[in-house]
Motif scaffolding. Structure first.
Motif, mmCIF file in Angstrom:
data_model
loop_
_atom_site.group_PDB
_atom_site.id
_atom_site.type_symbol
_atom_site.label_atom_id
_atom_site.label_comp_id
_atom_site.label_asym_id
_atom_site.label_seq_id
_atom_site.Cartn_x
_atom_site.Cartn_y
_atom_site.Cartn_z
ATOM 1 N N PHE A 64 0.861 -1.384 -0.137
ATOM 2 C CA PHE A 64 0.046 0.154 -0.093
ATOM 3 C C PHE A 64 0.816 1.345 0.034
ATOM 4 N N VAL A 65 1.851 1.337 0.919
ATOM 5 C CA VAL A 65 2.734 2.533 0.887
ATOM 6 C C VAL A 65 3.488 2.631 -0.606
ATOM 7 N N ASN A 66 3.885 1.339 -1.031
ATOM 8 C CA ASN A 66 4.682 1.734 -2.558
ATOM 9 C C ASN A 66 3.453 2.082 -3.519
ATOM 10 N N ILE A 67 2.449 1.688 -3.358
ATOM 11 C CA ILE A 67 1.180 2.137 -4.369
ATOM 12 C C ILE A 67 0.941 3.519 -4.199
ATOM 13 N N MET A 68 1.019 3.974 -2.986
ATOM 14 C CA MET A 68 0.759 5.688 -2.827
ATOM 15 C C MET A 68 1.806 6.549 -3.097
ATOM 16 N N VAL A 69 3.228 5.888 -3.488
ATOM 17 C CA VAL A 69 4.080 6.696 -3.883
ATOM 18 C C VAL A 69 4.210 6.601 -5.370
ATOM 19 N N ASN A 70 3.564 5.837 -5.953
ATOM 20 C CA ASN A 70 3.457 5.819 -7.612
ATOM 21 C C ASN A 70 2.725 6.829 -8.328
ATOM 22 N N PRO A 71 3.592 7.549 -8.999
ATOM 23 C CA PRO A 71 2.885 8.823 -9.614
ATOM 24 C C PRO A 71 1.703 8.356 -10.683
ATOM 25 N N ASP A 72 1.861 7.218 -11.430
ATOM 26 C CA ASP A 72 0.792 6.825 -12.182
ATOM 27 C C ASP A 72 -0.534 6.425 -11.374
ATOM 28 N N MET A 73 -0.350 6.000 -10.341
ATOM 29 C CA MET A 73 -1.568 5.582 -9.623
ATOM 30 C C MET A 73 -2.173 6.728 -8.866
ATOM 31 N N VAL A 74 -1.397 7.609 -8.197
ATOM 32 C CA VAL A 74 -1.806 8.735 -7.676
ATOM 33 C C VAL A 74 -2.482 9.495 -8.651
ATOM 34 N N ARG A 75 -2.017 9.637 -10.063
ATOM 35 C CA ARG A 75 -2.980 10.483 -11.362
ATOM 36 C C ARG A 75 -4.114 9.943 -11.242
ATOM 37 N N THR A 76 -4.062 8.564 -11.457
ATOM 38 C CA THR A 76 -5.409 7.619 -11.610
ATOM 39 C C THR A 76 -6.486 7.929 -10.674
ATOM 40 N N LEU A 77 -5.887 7.790 -9.341
ATOM 41 C CA LEU A 77 -6.713 8.119 -8.168
ATOM 42 C C LEU A 77 -7.679 9.686 -8.387
ATOM 43 N N ALA A 78 -6.478 10.361 -8.735
ATOM 44 C CA ALA A 78 -6.809 11.992 -9.161
ATOM 45 C C ALA A 78 -7.863 12.136 -10.081
ATOM 46 N N GLU A 79 -7.914 11.360 -11.140
ATOM 47 C CA GLU A 79 -8.655 11.313 -11.986
ATOM 48 C C GLU A 79 -10.357 10.740 -11.474
ATOM 49 N N LEU A 80 -10.368 9.924 -10.701
ATOM 50 C CA LEU A 80 -11.666 9.531 -10.101
ATOM 51 C C LEU A 80 -11.805 10.483 -8.910
ATOM 52 N N GLN A 81 -11.206 11.423 -8.610
ATOM 53 C CA GLN A 81 -11.454 12.372 -7.126
ATOM 54 C C GLN A 81 -11.528 11.589 -6.299
ATOM 55 N N VAL A 82 -10.400 10.687 -5.894
ATOM 56 C CA VAL A 82 -10.272 10.009 -4.580
ATOM 57 C C VAL A 82 -9.227 11.052 -3.932
ATOM 58 N N ASP A 83 -9.655 11.312 -2.664
ATOM 59 C CA ASP A 83 -8.793 11.914 -1.706
ATOM 60 C C ASP A 83 -7.716 11.102 -1.240
ATOM 61 N N VAL A 84 -6.651 11.398 -1.886
ATOM 62 C CA VAL A 84 -5.355 10.533 -1.716
ATOM 63 C C VAL A 84 -4.856 10.793 -0.022
ATOM 64 N N GLU A 85 -4.909 11.988 0.204
ATOM 65 C CA GLU A 85 -4.310 12.336 1.623
ATOM 66 C C GLU A 85 -5.210 11.527 2.471
ATOM 67 N N ALA A 86 -6.580 11.642 2.502
ATOM 68 C CA ALA A 86 -7.290 11.103 3.491
ATOM 69 C C ALA A 86 -7.336 9.431 3.522
ATOM 70 N N LEU A 87 -6.899 8.922 2.397
ATOM 71 C CA LEU A 87 -6.831 7.614 2.120
ATOM 72 C C LEU A 87 -5.601 6.942 2.790
ATOM 73 N N ILE A 88 -4.461 7.882 2.836
ATOM 74 C CA ILE A 88 -3.375 7.538 3.317
ATOM 75 C C ILE A 88 -3.423 7.841 4.961
ATOM 76 N N GLU A 89 -3.969 8.740 5.297
ATOM 77 C CA GLU A 89 -4.358 9.317 6.677
ATOM 78 C C GLU A 89 -5.057 7.945 7.474
ATOM 79 N N TYR A 90 -5.848 7.649 6.678
ATOM 80 C CA TYR A 90 -6.965 6.548 7.384
ATOM 81 C C TYR A 90 -6.692 5.043 6.989
ATOM 82 N N ALA A 91 -5.481 4.913 6.684
ATOM 83 C CA ALA A 91 -4.965 3.457 5.970
ATOM 84 C C ALA A 91 -5.242 2.485 7.118
ATOM 85 N N ASP A 92 -5.131 2.804 8.330
ATOM 86 C CA ASP A 92 -5.461 1.752 9.530
ATOM 87 C C ASP A 92 -7.114 1.802 9.514
ATOM 88 N N VAL A 93 -7.966 2.355 9.254
ATOM 89 C CA VAL A 93 -9.342 2.292 9.110
ATOM 90 C C VAL A 93 -9.257 1.441 7.893
#
Length: 144
Positions: A64-93
């Motif tokens: 998960f940590v490696n996925i969240m630092v991948n620029p292609d994945m972050v770009r794809t998530l941004a296209e979907l309007q995924v709140d990446v910061e919240a996803l990382i912050e709430y990874a435990d949840v």
């Protein structure tokens, strides 16, 4: 009387045309959103399969940590309007007692962080359960 009948009929016809146009617009928007989500899901699945370190088709916390630092994945998530910061912050949840997720379940969990999603009662129950568990652990530590 004939004038009222013609004007009334035209008014009703215009109202029906307006309602029909609104329905077509909503359906087109929904279909466009669905196609966008499916395309991004396919792209995410492809990226996740490439990044799957142990090739088990599961996402672990380390991956998960490696996925969240991948620029292609972050770009794809941004296209979907995924709140990446919240996803990382709430990874435990997100992981909530799981060490790994199968790819489809992980993608489903990630899509819960889209800006267009509102909180549901299921989300609130989940947060309540996690907070209760954390509070119990805190009380246990405090009593020692």
């Amino acid at each position: 009387a004939l004038v009222y009948f013609v004007v009334g009929s035209l008014t009703i016809m215009n109202m029906l045309i307006g309602a029909l146009c609104e329905v077509v617009t909503v359906v087109a928007r929904e279909q466009s959103e669905h196609v966008k989500v499916e395309t991004c899901k396919e792209k995410m699945t492809s990226l996740l399969m490439e990044m799957d370190a142990d090739s088990d088709l599961r996402v672990s916390r380390g991956e998960f940590v490696n996925i969240m630092v991948n620029p292609d994945m972050v770009r794809t998530l941004a296209e979907l309007q995924v709140d990446v910061e919240a996803l990382i912050e709430y990874a435990d949840v997100v992981f909530d007692g799981h060490e790994q997720f199968e790819l489809p379940k992980f993608i489903e969990a990630v899509l819960q962080f889209r800006a267009s999603n509102g909180a549901t009662s299921k989300d609130l129950a989940h947060v309540r359960r996690v907070l209760g568990r954390e509070l119990g652990a805190l009380r246990e530590v405090q009593s020692k």
